[in-house]
Design an enzyme around this catalytic site. Structure first.
Site, PDB file in Angstrom:
ATOM      1  N   ARG A  52       0.833  -1.210   0.000  1.00 53.32           N
ATOM      2  CA  ARG A  52       0.000   0.000   0.000  1.00 53.32           C
ATOM      3  C   ARG A  52       0.870   1.264   0.000  1.00 53.32           C
ATOM      4  O   ARG A  52       0.555   2.265   0.657  1.00 53.32           O
ATOM      5  CB  ARG A  52      -0.959   0.017   1.202  1.00 53.32           C
ATOM      6  CG  ARG A  52      -1.908  -1.142   1.259  1.00 53.32           C
ATOM      7  CD  ARG A  52      -2.871  -1.186   0.078  1.00 53.32           C
ATOM      8  NE  ARG A  52      -3.725  -2.365   0.164  1.00 53.32           N
ATOM      9  CZ  ARG A  52      -3.427  -3.540  -0.390  1.00 53.32           C
ATOM     10  NH1 ARG A  52      -2.302  -3.683  -1.083  1.00 53.32           N
ATOM     11  NH2 ARG A  52      -4.229  -4.566  -0.275  1.00 53.32           N
TER      12      ARG A  52
ATOM     13  N   SER B  91     -11.527  -0.527   2.931  1.00 53.73           N
ATOM     14  CA  SER B  91     -10.798  -0.837   4.160  1.00 53.73           C
ATOM     15  C   SER B  91     -10.222   0.445   4.740  1.00 53.73           C
ATOM     16  O   SER B  91      -9.424   1.121   4.093  1.00 53.73           O
ATOM     17  CB  SER B  91      -9.680  -1.833   3.865  1.00 53.73           C
ATOM     18  OG  SER B  91     -10.203  -3.048   3.394  1.00 53.73           O
TER      19      SER B  91
ATOM     20  N   GLU C 148      -5.893   3.942   5.839  1.00 59.09           N
ATOM     21  CA  GLU C 148      -5.590   3.797   4.417  1.00 59.09           C
ATOM     22  C   GLU C 148      -6.092   4.979   3.591  1.00 59.09           C
ATOM     23  O   GLU C 148      -5.370   5.461   2.723  1.00 59.09           O
ATOM     24  CB  GLU C 148      -6.167   2.485   3.878  1.00 59.09           C
ATOM     25  CG  GLU C 148      -5.759   2.197   2.443  1.00 59.09           C
ATOM     26  CD  GLU C 148      -6.069   0.772   2.027  1.00 59.09           C
ATOM     27  OE1 GLU C 148      -6.204   0.544   0.809  1.00 59.09           O
ATOM     28  OE2 GLU C 148      -6.146  -0.119   2.889  1.00 59.09           O
TER      29      GLU C 148
END
Length: 339
Positions: free
Chosen positions: A163, A241, A331
């Site tokens: 990520r 998420s 995130e």
């Protein structure tokens, strides 16, 4: 002044001082450059699926990237060789995946159903069900706001991690204009590396399955977790998420928690940590709550404020830290607000 809640999947966020919708690369560069020259704050917006915008909104220009185009370097989809596909930053991600599956381009099928635009995919190194975009990206072309010019980064120069990328590490500097993917061609998927997906498909991990079967299986799994956008389903009024799966030392993984070896340590499940810290699906009150389908998604149940959502995020983050000593990291990108 347009409300950003109308442009984000969370349906949260106050007004923008100004909105520019750019349908060509030249318009993207002009809008960003003009604002930079005037000292005006800039927010580059794609699908709005990974943003949490403050209730106060954004005091500058929002440049909405609406460029389109998917251009392969070969027209013969029956070729057994690979294909380089240039994709405009504003192209909707799942439409690209659907095109890839239909044309026999291999390597994106497990990323079906992810909301947002193609231009955002290298920034977060988007991944799901055993695939990451870094596995198929050949290069990323950007407008560099510091050097005031167009640059192209090969995959190795993008500094991809879990990520993460050089673009995320230097936020705001690079405006993605185009992503080039290098994809195999065939009727079967890339090796299925995710246990849940393999079980759903009825195949062994590491084996392949028909592209269309993988796409449908992933879409089914995502729908079951509220991770495919549906205006009628408040469980999908989210940014996906909300926390990344933390990477910790092997001896820091709680007993019973799932774990996977990665560079730099062991990755464990944020969803497991959240549930075992006492926050089950549906936890919350009033207008914000964890999704009733998946504890990693923080949702707007209708009429919520960003402040309410952030209060819930802090409650979950702090509860996990108190229970397990592990710090969860958000995130989505936070605009005008923080945790």
């Amino acid at each position: 002044m347009p409300d950003l809640r109308d442009l984000t999947t969370l349906r949260l966020g106050g007004p923008a001082a100004r909105l520019v919708t750019a349908t060509t690369e030249a318009e993207v560069v002009e809008a960003v450059s003009t604002a930079d020259a005037a000292g005006e704050p800039v927010l580059v917006l794609g699908g709005g699926s990974n943003l949490v915008v403050a209730d106060e909104g954004f005091p500058g220009v929002v440049v909405r990237v609406a460029t389109r185009g998917v251009t392969p370097d070969v027209e013969d989809d029956a070729s057994c060789g690979g294909v380089l596909v240039k994709v405009a930053a504003g192209e909707p991600w799942d439409e690209l995946v659907a095109t890839a599956v239909a044309r026999g381009w291999v390597g994106l099928e497990a990323l079906s159903g992810i909301p947002g635009a193609v231009g955002a995919s290298p920034i977060q190194n988007v991944g799901a069900y055993g695939q990451e975009v870094s596995q198929t990206i050949a290069s990323v072309r950007v407008w560099d706001r510091t050097l005031r010019g167009v640059r192209t980064f090969a995959n190795a120069d993008c500094h991809f991690g879990y990520r993460h990328s050089r673009f995320k590490a230097d936020p705001g500097r690079h405006v993605v204009l185009e992503v080039t993917f290098q994809l195999a061609q065939g009727s079967l998927s890339a090796p299925v590396r995710y246990a849940e997906l393999a079980r759903t498909l009825g195949v062994e991990e590491g084996s392949r399955a028909p592209l269309a079967d993988v796409r449908e299986a992933v879409l089914g799994l995502r729908r079951g977790k509220g991770m495919v956008l549906d205006a009628a389903d408040h469980d999908t009024w989210s940014a996906g998420s909300f926390f990344t799966n933390p990477v910790v030392a092997p001896d820091e993984v709680p007993e019973g928690a799932p774990s996977w070896p990665v560079d730099g340590g062991v990755k464990t499940s944020a969803a497991w940590l959240i549930q075992h810290a006492g926050f089950d699906k549906g936890h919350g009150s009033g207008r914000v709550a964890l999704s009733g389908k998946h504890p990693l998604a923080l949702t707007n149940r209708g009429g919520a404020s960003t402040a309410e959502l952030l209060d819930l995020a802090r409650e979950v983050r702090d509860g996990v830290a108190a229970r397990f000593g592990i710090a969860l990291v958000n995130e989505p990108v936070l605009v005008g607000c923080d945790l």
